[in-house]
Scaffold this motif. Structure first.
Motif, PDB file in Angstrom:
ATOM      1  N   SER A 102       0.829  -1.208   0.000  1.00 18.07           N
ATOM      2  CA  SER A 102       0.000   0.000   0.000  1.00 18.07           C
ATOM      3  C   SER A 102       0.866   1.262   0.000  1.00 18.07           C
ATOM      4  O   SER A 102       0.540   2.243  -0.664  1.00 18.07           O
ATOM      5  CB  SER A 102      -0.925   0.007   1.223  1.00 18.07           C
ATOM      6  OG  SER A 102      -1.927  -0.969   1.105  1.00 18.07           O
ATOM      7  N   PHE A 105       2.339   1.587  -3.549  1.00 19.37           N
ATOM      8  CA  PHE A 105       1.305   2.011  -4.497  1.00 19.37           C
ATOM      9  C   PHE A 105       0.890   3.454  -4.246  1.00 19.37           C
ATOM     10  O   PHE A 105       0.621   4.213  -5.187  1.00 19.37           O
ATOM     11  CB  PHE A 105       0.084   1.091  -4.387  1.00 19.37           C
ATOM     12  CG  PHE A 105       0.355  -0.329  -4.821  1.00 19.37           C
ATOM     13  CD1 PHE A 105       1.360  -0.603  -5.732  1.00 19.37           C
ATOM     14  CD2 PHE A 105      -0.383  -1.371  -4.300  1.00 19.37           C
ATOM     15  CE1 PHE A 105       1.613  -1.913  -6.131  1.00 19.37           C
ATOM     16  CE2 PHE A 105      -0.137  -2.682  -4.697  1.00 19.37           C
ATOM     17  CZ  PHE A 105       0.867  -2.959  -5.606  1.00 19.37           C
ATOM     18  N   SER A 106       0.836   3.846  -2.964  1.00 19.12           N
ATOM     19  CA  SER A 106       0.482   5.227  -2.632  1.00 19.12           C
ATOM     20  C   SER A 106       1.491   6.205  -3.212  1.00 19.12           C
ATOM     21  O   SER A 106       1.126   7.281  -3.694  1.00 19.12           O
ATOM     22  CB  SER A 106       0.395   5.395  -1.109  1.00 19.12           C
ATOM     23  OG  SER A 106      -0.668   4.634  -0.566  1.00 19.12           O
ATOM     24  N   GLN A 156      -5.990   4.360  -1.576  1.00 16.81           N
ATOM     25  CA  GLN A 156      -5.179   3.153  -1.414  1.00 16.81           C
ATOM     26  C   GLN A 156      -5.116   2.719   0.047  1.00 16.81           C
ATOM     27  O   GLN A 156      -5.207   1.533   0.358  1.00 16.81           O
ATOM     28  CB  GLN A 156      -3.767   3.412  -1.930  1.00 16.81           C
ATOM     29  CG  GLN A 156      -2.915   2.167  -2.062  1.00 16.81           C
ATOM     30  CD  GLN A 156      -3.383   1.257  -3.180  1.00 16.81           C
ATOM     31  OE1 GLN A 156      -3.647   1.702  -4.286  1.00 16.81           O
ATOM     32  NE2 GLN A 156      -3.506  -0.022  -2.883  1.00 16.81           N
ATOM     33  N   ILE A 187     -10.325   2.294  -7.272  1.00 13.31           N
ATOM     34  CA  ILE A 187      -8.878   2.505  -7.385  1.00 13.31           C
ATOM     35  C   ILE A 187      -8.515   2.954  -8.791  1.00 13.31           C
ATOM     36  O   ILE A 187      -7.686   3.857  -8.979  1.00 13.31           O
ATOM     37  CB  ILE A 187      -8.126   1.212  -7.012  1.00 13.31           C
ATOM     38  CG1 ILE A 187      -8.229   0.972  -5.500  1.00 13.31           C
ATOM     39  CG2 ILE A 187      -6.665   1.295  -7.434  1.00 13.31           C
ATOM     40  CD1 ILE A 187      -7.576  -0.304  -5.035  1.00 13.31           C
ATOM     41  N   ASN A 191      -6.826   6.467  -8.938  1.00 16.95           N
ATOM     42  CA  ASN A 191      -5.385   6.392  -9.185  1.00 16.95           C
ATOM     43  C   ASN A 191      -4.989   6.776 -10.604  1.00 16.95           C
ATOM     44  O   ASN A 191      -3.867   7.237 -10.825  1.00 16.95           O
ATOM     45  CB  ASN A 191      -4.868   4.979  -8.913  1.00 16.95           C
ATOM     46  CG  ASN A 191      -4.946   4.603  -7.444  1.00 16.95           C
ATOM     47  OD1 ASN A 191      -5.461   5.353  -6.626  1.00 16.95           O
ATOM     48  ND2 ASN A 191      -4.435   3.432  -7.113  1.00 16.95           N
TER      49      ASN A 191
END
Length: 327
Positions: A102, A105-106, A156, A187, A191
């Motif tokens: 996480s 990905f963040s 996320q 997401i 994102n």
């Protein structure tokens, strides 16, 4: 990261291909860390060229540097030992933030949001130049950058916290098919799709305006060489950042589309050819931007040479509202 039908992650490499993939990602991560670190140092060193656009470029390079470091650390740690700590609290935090990636990905999402901030800044500079020169300040640039860092990880983190728990001494992925579809769509929108739409709209408007400016310059003579030079500089800087945007689209679209269809119930062969290509492209995006800067930004190249040979950096335009000179 692969997951079996029981929801248990199995990130430890089990065959030579997975070892090779992890090694390639580490090489890309190392390249990204070195390249983005140099961008931050060079722009900081060339103090006379620090300005609004460069502030956002430094923010972009800083988050890509952090992402590259986290990528290497995550791959190494999960390849060595994927078990959570024995302490219950630490185990929960480990599964939610580290094992699920996480945090990593963040950071990628922060990079996307910061690129959107750069597009907004360029839009204001090109479409509303008078307002930009009179009202836009370094404070506004840092507000755009800080906002990206603060709001990008929200989705996320929330979804990661809901789906990752500790059980049987392992990190377990818990998500019903219908929940996975909803989470996957959210997401994808947050994102990728929403930032992509914003940046596409802004850059299309910018391209149209630049085309209009080119036609005007071809039919009119300018008596102010400095003003004409600033316009050309603004145009070239924007073209360079447009290249960064195009590379973002090329690198991230396969990965985002692939996992959207997977979350909606489609098939995905983890470790297969397509999954590997999409993963490598996404990873590569954090390392490619410094290459663009090195090829296009004259002051970046001069600053890099000054770091290596201890020479003074050459001068460029001193317009505080413009980025480092583009060759």
């Amino acid at each position: 990261i692969n997951s079996g039908s029981d929801g248990l992650y199995t990130p430890i490499p089990s065959n030579p291909l997975e070892y090779a993939l992890n090694a390639l990602q580490c090489i890309i991560g190392l390249t990204g860390a070195v390249g983005n670190g140099l961008v931050c140092v060079v722009i900081w060193k060339v103090r006379r060229e620090q300005n609004f656009t460069n502030s956002l470029i430094v923010s972009q390079s800083a988050i890509d540097f952090l992402t590259s470091i986290l990528l290497i650390a995550n791959i190494i740690s999960l390849s060595v030992d994927a078990r959570p700590p024995e302490n219950v609290t630490l185990a929960i935090l480990y599964c939610i933030f580290w094992h699920s990636r996480s945090i990593l990905f963040s950071c990628w999402v922060i990079s996307t949001f910061n690129l959107t901030a750069i597009a907004i800044e360029r839009y204001l500079a090109i479409i509303h130049p008078i307002w930009y020169r009179q009202n836009f300040s370094r404070k506004h640039a840092w507000i755009l950058a800080t906002t990206s860092w603060l709001i990008a990880p929200i989705m996320q983190t929330i979804i990661g916290a809901r789906k990752h728990v500790v059980g049987r001494g392992r990190c377990i992925y818990v998500c019903k098919p219908e929940q996975r579809a909803i989470h996957g769509v959210l997401i994808f929108l947050w994102n990728f799709f929403i930032p992509l739409c914003i940046m596409t709209f802004l850059f299309i408007r910018i391209i149209v305006r630049l085309h209009e400016m080119k036609k005007t310059q071809n039919t009119a003579k300018s008596n102010n060489d400095a003003e004409l030079q600033r316009k050309m500089l603004r145009k070239n800087v924007t073209k360079t950042l447009l290249t960064v945007f195009v590379l973002f689209v090329v690198c991230w679209t396969p990965e985002q589309i692939t996992f959207l269809q997977f979350n909606l119930g489609g098939k995905l062969e983890f470790g297969g050819a397509w999954h590997t290509i999409a993963l490598i492209l996404a990873t590569f995006n954090s390392a490619v931007n410094p290459v663009v800067y090195a090829l296009r930004f004259k002051q970046y190249k001069e600053g890099l040479r000054s770091l290596c040979f201890k020479r003074n950096v050459g001068t460029g335009l001193n317009d505080k509202n413009e980025a480092i000179e583009v060759k």
